[in-house]
Design a protein around this motif. Structure first.
Motif, PDB file in Angstrom:
ATOM      1  N   VAL A 260      -5.191   3.670  16.927  1.00  0.00           N
ATOM      2  CA  VAL A 260      -5.060   3.886  15.485  1.00  0.00           C
ATOM      3  C   VAL A 260      -6.203   3.207  14.707  1.00  0.00           C
ATOM      4  O   VAL A 260      -6.906   3.872  13.946  1.00  0.00           O
ATOM      5  CB  VAL A 260      -3.666   3.448  14.983  1.00  0.00           C
ATOM      6  CG1 VAL A 260      -3.574   3.572  13.476  1.00  0.00           C
ATOM      7  CG2 VAL A 260      -2.585   4.268  15.654  1.00  0.00           C
ATOM      8  N   PRO A 261      -6.448   1.886  14.910  1.00  0.00           N
ATOM      9  CA  PRO A 261      -7.622   1.305  14.249  1.00  0.00           C
ATOM     10  C   PRO A 261      -8.930   1.966  14.665  1.00  0.00           C
ATOM     11  O   PRO A 261      -9.841   2.079  13.840  1.00  0.00           O
ATOM     12  CB  PRO A 261      -7.606  -0.165  14.679  1.00  0.00           C
ATOM     13  CG  PRO A 261      -6.542  -0.318  15.669  1.00  0.00           C
ATOM     14  CD  PRO A 261      -5.636   0.858  15.578  1.00  0.00           C
ATOM     15  N   THR A 262      -9.017   2.419  15.902  1.00  0.00           N
ATOM     16  CA  THR A 262     -10.266   3.044  16.339  1.00  0.00           C
ATOM     17  C   THR A 262     -10.522   4.341  15.580  1.00  0.00           C
ATOM     18  O   THR A 262     -11.629   4.584  15.102  1.00  0.00           O
ATOM     19  CB  THR A 262     -10.224   3.314  17.858  1.00  0.00           C
ATOM     20  OG1 THR A 262      -9.880   2.099  18.521  1.00  0.00           O
ATOM     21  CG2 THR A 262     -11.555   3.804  18.367  1.00  0.00           C
ATOM     22  N   ILE A 263      -9.479   5.168  15.437  1.00  0.00           N
ATOM     23  CA  ILE A 263      -9.655   6.414  14.693  1.00  0.00           C
ATOM     24  C   ILE A 263      -9.943   6.116  13.227  1.00  0.00           C
ATOM     25  O   ILE A 263     -10.816   6.716  12.614  1.00  0.00           O
ATOM     26  CB  ILE A 263      -8.408   7.315  14.832  1.00  0.00           C
ATOM     27  CG1 ILE A 263      -8.275   7.777  16.279  1.00  0.00           C
ATOM     28  CG2 ILE A 263      -8.515   8.517  13.914  1.00  0.00           C
ATOM     29  CD1 ILE A 263      -7.116   8.704  16.516  1.00  0.00           C
ATOM     30  N   LEU A 264      -9.221   5.135  12.670  1.00  0.00           N
ATOM     31  CA  LEU A 264      -9.486   4.751  11.283  1.00  0.00           C
ATOM     32  C   LEU A 264     -10.930   4.291  11.131  1.00  0.00           C
ATOM     33  O   LEU A 264     -11.582   4.566  10.129  1.00  0.00           O
ATOM     34  CB  LEU A 264      -8.560   3.604  10.876  1.00  0.00           C
ATOM     35  CG  LEU A 264      -7.290   3.967  10.162  1.00  0.00           C
ATOM     36  CD1 LEU A 264      -6.436   2.723   9.967  1.00  0.00           C
ATOM     37  CD2 LEU A 264      -7.598   4.593   8.816  1.00  0.00           C
TER      38      LEU A 264
ATOM     39  N   THR B 143      -6.452  -3.421  12.887  1.00  0.00           N
ATOM     40  CA  THR B 143      -6.259  -4.060  14.187  1.00  0.00           C
ATOM     41  C   THR B 143      -5.108  -5.056  14.124  1.00  0.00           C
ATOM     42  O   THR B 143      -4.676  -5.572  15.142  1.00  0.00           O
ATOM     43  CB  THR B 143      -7.519  -4.818  14.670  1.00  0.00           C
ATOM     44  OG1 THR B 143      -7.842  -5.806  13.713  1.00  0.00           O
ATOM     45  CG2 THR B 143      -8.681  -3.882  14.866  1.00  0.00           C
ATOM     46  N   ARG B 144      -4.611  -5.298  12.919  1.00  0.00           N
ATOM     47  CA  ARG B 144      -3.450  -6.190  12.785  1.00  0.00           C
ATOM     48  C   ARG B 144      -2.219  -5.668  13.489  1.00  0.00           C
ATOM     49  O   ARG B 144      -1.305  -6.435  13.767  1.00  0.00           O
ATOM     50  CB  ARG B 144      -3.112  -6.339  11.307  1.00  0.00           C
ATOM     51  CG  ARG B 144      -4.113  -7.172  10.591  1.00  0.00           C
ATOM     52  CD  ARG B 144      -3.864  -7.056   9.132  1.00  0.00           C
ATOM     53  NE  ARG B 144      -4.842  -7.806   8.390  1.00  0.00           N
ATOM     54  CZ  ARG B 144      -4.974  -7.749   7.092  1.00  0.00           C
ATOM     55  NH1 ARG B 144      -4.165  -6.956   6.406  1.00  0.00           N
ATOM     56  NH2 ARG B 144      -5.860  -8.455   6.470  1.00  0.00           N
ATOM     57  N   ILE B 145      -2.170  -4.374  13.763  1.00  0.00           N
ATOM     58  CA  ILE B 145      -0.997  -3.873  14.488  1.00  0.00           C
ATOM     59  C   ILE B 145      -1.017  -4.347  15.935  1.00  0.00           C
ATOM     60  O   ILE B 145      -0.030  -4.222  16.644  1.00  0.00           O
ATOM     61  CB  ILE B 145      -0.877  -2.334  14.445  1.00  0.00           C
ATOM     62  CG1 ILE B 145      -2.115  -1.685  15.068  1.00  0.00           C
ATOM     63  CG2 ILE B 145      -0.662  -1.827  13.050  1.00  0.00           C
ATOM     64  CD1 ILE B 145      -1.930  -0.204  15.289  1.00  0.00           C
ATOM     65  N   LEU B 146      -2.148  -4.900  16.390  1.00  0.00           N
ATOM     66  CA  LEU B 146      -2.194  -5.445  17.748  1.00  0.00           C
ATOM     67  C   LEU B 146      -1.654  -6.865  17.723  1.00  0.00           C
ATOM     68  O   LEU B 146      -1.878  -7.612  16.779  1.00  0.00           O
ATOM     69  CB  LEU B 146      -3.630  -5.410  18.272  1.00  0.00           C
ATOM     70  CG  LEU B 146      -4.213  -4.000  18.317  1.00  0.00           C
ATOM     71  CD1 LEU B 146      -5.694  -4.024  18.607  1.00  0.00           C
ATOM     72  CD2 LEU B 146      -3.479  -3.164  19.349  1.00  0.00           C
ATOM     73  N   GLU B 147      -0.966  -7.242  18.796  1.00  0.00           N
ATOM     74  CA  GLU B 147      -0.188  -8.481  18.741  1.00  0.00           C
ATOM     75  C   GLU B 147      -1.009  -9.751  18.951  1.00  0.00           C
ATOM     76  O   GLU B 147      -0.706 -10.779  18.366  1.00  0.00           O
ATOM     77  CB  GLU B 147       0.945  -8.440  19.771  1.00  0.00           C
ATOM     78  CG  GLU B 147       2.013  -7.382  19.503  1.00  0.00           C
ATOM     79  CD  GLU B 147       1.665  -6.032  20.109  1.00  0.00           C
ATOM     80  OE1 GLU B 147       0.501  -5.849  20.531  1.00  0.00           O
ATOM     81  OE2 GLU B 147       2.546  -5.165  20.149  1.00  0.00           O
TER      82      GLU B 147
ATOM     83  N   TYR C 271       1.890  12.353  14.782  1.00  0.00           N
ATOM     84  CA  TYR C 271       1.198  12.547  16.062  1.00  0.00           C
ATOM     85  C   TYR C 271       0.593  11.261  16.626  1.00  0.00           C
ATOM     86  O   TYR C 271       0.524  11.089  17.845  1.00  0.00           O
ATOM     87  CB  TYR C 271       0.104  13.624  15.920  1.00  0.00           C
ATOM     88  CG  TYR C 271      -0.515  13.966  17.258  1.00  0.00           C
ATOM     89  CD1 TYR C 271       0.249  14.582  18.237  1.00  0.00           C
ATOM     90  CD2 TYR C 271      -1.818  13.619  17.555  1.00  0.00           C
ATOM     91  CE1 TYR C 271      -0.275  14.851  19.489  1.00  0.00           C
ATOM     92  CE2 TYR C 271      -2.359  13.890  18.813  1.00  0.00           C
ATOM     93  CZ  TYR C 271      -1.580  14.508  19.768  1.00  0.00           C
ATOM     94  OH  TYR C 271      -2.089  14.768  21.005  1.00  0.00           O
ATOM     95  N   LEU C 272       0.171  10.335  15.756  1.00  0.00           N
ATOM     96  CA  LEU C 272      -0.576   9.172  16.237  1.00  0.00           C
ATOM     97  C   LEU C 272       0.169   8.328  17.287  1.00  0.00           C
ATOM     98  O   LEU C 272      -0.445   7.919  18.274  1.00  0.00           O
ATOM     99  CB  LEU C 272      -1.034   8.309  15.061  1.00  0.00           C
ATOM    100  CG  LEU C 272      -2.073   8.976  14.148  1.00  0.00           C
ATOM    101  CD1 LEU C 272      -2.502   8.041  13.035  1.00  0.00           C
ATOM    102  CD2 LEU C 272      -3.279   9.446  14.943  1.00  0.00           C
ATOM    103  N   PRO C 273       1.478   8.047  17.129  1.00  0.00           N
ATOM    104  CA  PRO C 273       2.166   7.283  18.180  1.00  0.00           C
ATOM    105  C   PRO C 273       2.094   7.979  19.531  1.00  0.00           C
ATOM    106  O   PRO C 273       2.005   7.342  20.581  1.00  0.00           O
ATOM    107  CB  PRO C 273       3.610   7.219  17.692  1.00  0.00           C
ATOM    108  CG  PRO C 273       3.538   7.445  16.231  1.00  0.00           C
ATOM    109  CD  PRO C 273       2.364   8.321  15.992  1.00  0.00           C
TER     110      PRO C 273
END
Lengths: 84, 573
Positions: B334-338, B350-354, B311-313
């Motif tokens: 995603v980092p915000t919910i985590l 937040t590493r998933i952000l570019e 669901y997250l995407p």
């Protein structure tokens, strides 16, 4: 790549409405992004369908051969398609 | 120990295969010198023990990103490779497969999601595919366990492919096309009902309603189950059994004095007080285990369900437009919910952000206005007794802050905010075993982080009181606390402890006899003024000292301004 016909005129993917389909004729992104798109299954000759667009110039969700991919409008603009 | 690398594209069910093949001794860590996370475990094949490594999912090994570089290095270090392919997306997966086989490592292929190919109208000639790729192919269904035994049995006999040699990028694409033409037939089929249902979750109108319902249900579930665990299990245990036993035991060895107070504080058999007694063995254990843990477990369980369900995407797509206004993009959800669970994994995610700009904004916003579950549990416990509206005031303030600061940071932070790009996986039924393992790993992470700091915090408070340092601090900070923020002098204890841990710090507010208005102001200040030490350390590592100082300056400024504003609104001048 092999299916690409250089004479085919494409329009931007952003002209498609949700539910409409198109065939990709060219990717006009930088080299790295193009490679990434190809490995995700987005390449010339593939048929895509727009599943949804988000309001406020939000991202596109498209389906390509059963895979759904979401990307921003800027990326969508550089995908050229012919409407089906 | 020989090393088996499990490699494949994102969303092919790799982690389920990984958890099927390994035991509980799974470690998640950071690849040295990078920000790429990976998981490692061990497995027995016959009598031999193997190390199994879950290579980060990538679409290719071209080394255009850190994850791809790491994947490449890991594959080169491996003795055996299991390449996991999504049978329902064979074409898209083969590019990576060719790259892997070109490495000439002993390899086998797990043709995963095999069970789904038939009703999708996909036919794959496995024998022919095996011949073309030159390595054994095992059709698997990781969720139901099919093919796992065979996979384990065949991997140690694997050989490098004899048919696939080094190819150029263009030749590789041609080869993919050639293989697909030879081995795969796709029958035309219509959109199934399930897919139509999946689609409405990304369409704006329906999708947003569903998202709100999902999030509300998730938090309702966390609160209800968490409370039930406390009321029916933990409180009876703590007050009925553990409390009397620990007080009797400690009293029989050290009936009074400093050590007695440090151990069990002011608790006596007649008045067991776990919340305020300030003993390491009373409050120090009750806060993390009795008040916070139940919510942490249920939170991580629910999060894992949403994650594994896929669901997250979709949530990321729906909030993308809004988050762009804050200089972020959809994936920042995603980092915000985590971060609502714990800011430490949140900051790491937040590493998933570019870009650096996005990461700075995401981390700063999180540190200021995303309360972790430990903090939330304590805010509920402390303010809940005065009614729901005080809790709502705290969260509404934090939410407004998040938006306001985001709008501001987007304008003042230099750098790029690129667009969203993600694959939307098909919805999948979560695997219960993987769910429980994930929940446990994350909960364990919480305990390892929280318990030592809570105990250390209580120890420090005891020392501060014993040596009279508290009185000095109270006098020094009294002008700002009392005159400016309208709080009692004693709140300085909470502010000091808040640097260590937020949960115990909020607990420190209880003995001060504050009004609900004062408690609300104090909770808001505690949430915003500074992250806990663990988050702080991660932020230093992720942002560097300079950016962290900027973020910290902003925190103090914001916290003080909001504190004063809320004081004026709630308490008056």
């Amino acid at each position: 790549m092999s299916d690409r016909n250089p004479n085919e005129e494409g329009v931007s993917l952003t002209t498609l409405l949700p539910g409409e389909r198109g065939k990709i004729v060219a990717l006009q992104h930088g080299k790295g992004r193009q490679h990434h798109f190809r490995t995700m299954g987005l390449m010339e000759g593939k048929i895509i369908k727009v599943i949804a667009t988000q309001p406020g110039r939000g991202p596109f969700v498209i389906d390509v051969e059963g895979t759904q991919i979401a990307f921003g409008r800027g990326m969508a603009r550089h995908i050229l398609i012919t409407k089906l | 120990m020989k090393l088996i690398a499990l490699a494949g594209c994102p969303n092919v069910g790799k982690s389920v295969i990984f958890s099927r093949l390994t035991g509980v001794n799974v470690i998640s860590s950071n690849y040295p010198g990078t920000t790429v996370d990976f998981t490692k475990g061990t497995t027995f094949i016959g009598d031999e023990k193997f190390e199994l490594i879950d290579v980060p999912g990538t679409y290719s090994l071209e080394a255009t990103s850190k994850a791809e570089e790491v994947a490449q290095t890991m594959l080169q270090e491996a003795d055996f490779v299991i390449n996991v392919i999504d049978a329902t997306h064979l074409e898209r997966n083969l590019y990576l497969t060719l790259e892997i086989l070109e490495l000439k490592k002993p390899s086998i292929i797990a043709l995963n999601l095999w069970d789904e190919t038939r009703h999708l109208g996909i036919e794959i000639d496995v024998v022919k595919l095996e011949k073309m790729l030159g390595v054994p192919i095992i059709p698997t269904c990781a969720l139901c366990g099919t093919g796992m035994k065979e996979l384990a049995a065949k991997v140690s006999d694997a050989q490098p492919s004899q048919t696939i040699g080094p190819l150029s990028e263009e030749k590789r694409w041609l080869k993919v096309g050639e293989i697909i033409r030879d081995v795969q037939v796709v029958h035309h089929r219509h959109h199934t009902l399930k897919e139509r249902l999946a689609d409405i979750t990304v369409m704006p109108t329906t999708g947003i309603s569903i998202a709100i319902a999902v999030i509300l249900l998730m938090f309702l579930f966390i609160i209800e189950i968490g409370n039930a665990i406390i009321n029916y299990l933990l409180d009876p245990l703590f007050y009925g059994y553990y409390g009397p036993w620990i007080v009797t035991t400690v009293n029989s060895f050290v009936p009074s004095g400093l050590l007695h107070d440090i151990l069990i504080g002011t608790s006596t058999l007649e008045s067991l007080d776990f919340e305020q007694s300030l003993g390491i063995l009373t409050t120090g254990l009750y806060v993390p285990f009795g008040m916070v843990l139940p919510f942490v477990i249920t939170f991580y369980f629910m999060l894992s369900v949403l994650e594994d369900f896929g669901y997250l995407p979709r949530l990321a797509i729906l909030v993308d437009t809004g988050l762009h206004k804050l200089g972020l993009h959809g994936s920042a959800i995603v980092p915000t919910i985590l971060g609502c669970g714990c800011n430490v994994p949140g900051a790491l995610a937040t590493r998933i952000l570019e870009t650096e700009k996005q990461r700075f904004i995401a981390m700063t916003l999180m540190a200021i206005s995303v309360p972790c579950m430990a903090q939330s549990a304590m805010i509920f416990a402390v303010l809940g007794r005065y009614g729901l509206r005080w809790i709502l005031i705290v969260y509404a303030t934090l939410f407004v802050l998040y938006i306001f600061l985001g709008l501001l940071l987007k304008r003042i932070v230099k750098g790029e905010s690129p667009e969203l790009l993600l694959e939307v996986p098909r919805y999948r039924k979560p695997d219960p075993v993987t769910l429980l393992k994930k929940t446990w790993a994350k909960t364990y992470g919480f305990l390892a982080e929280a318990v030592p700091f809570v105990i250390l915090g209580i120890f420090i408070v005891n020392l501060l009181y014993v040596f009279g340092i508290i009185d000095i601090l109270m006098r020094v900070f009294s002008p700002i606390l009392t005159a400016v923020l309208g709080l009692p002098e004693g709140a300085i204890v909470a502010l000091i402890l808040g640097i260590l841990r937020k949960d115990i710090a909020i607990g420190m507010l209880l003995p001060l006899g504050m009004s609900p208005q004062q408690l609300t102001v104090a909770c808001i200040i505690l949430a915003t003024y500074f992250p806990c030490i663990a988050t702080f350390v991660v932020m230093v590592r992720e942002l560097g000292v300079r950016d962290l100082l900027k973020a910290a300056g902003l925190m103090v400024l914001v916290s003080l301004s909001v504190g004063i504003l809320m004081r004026v609104i709630l308490i008056g001048i």
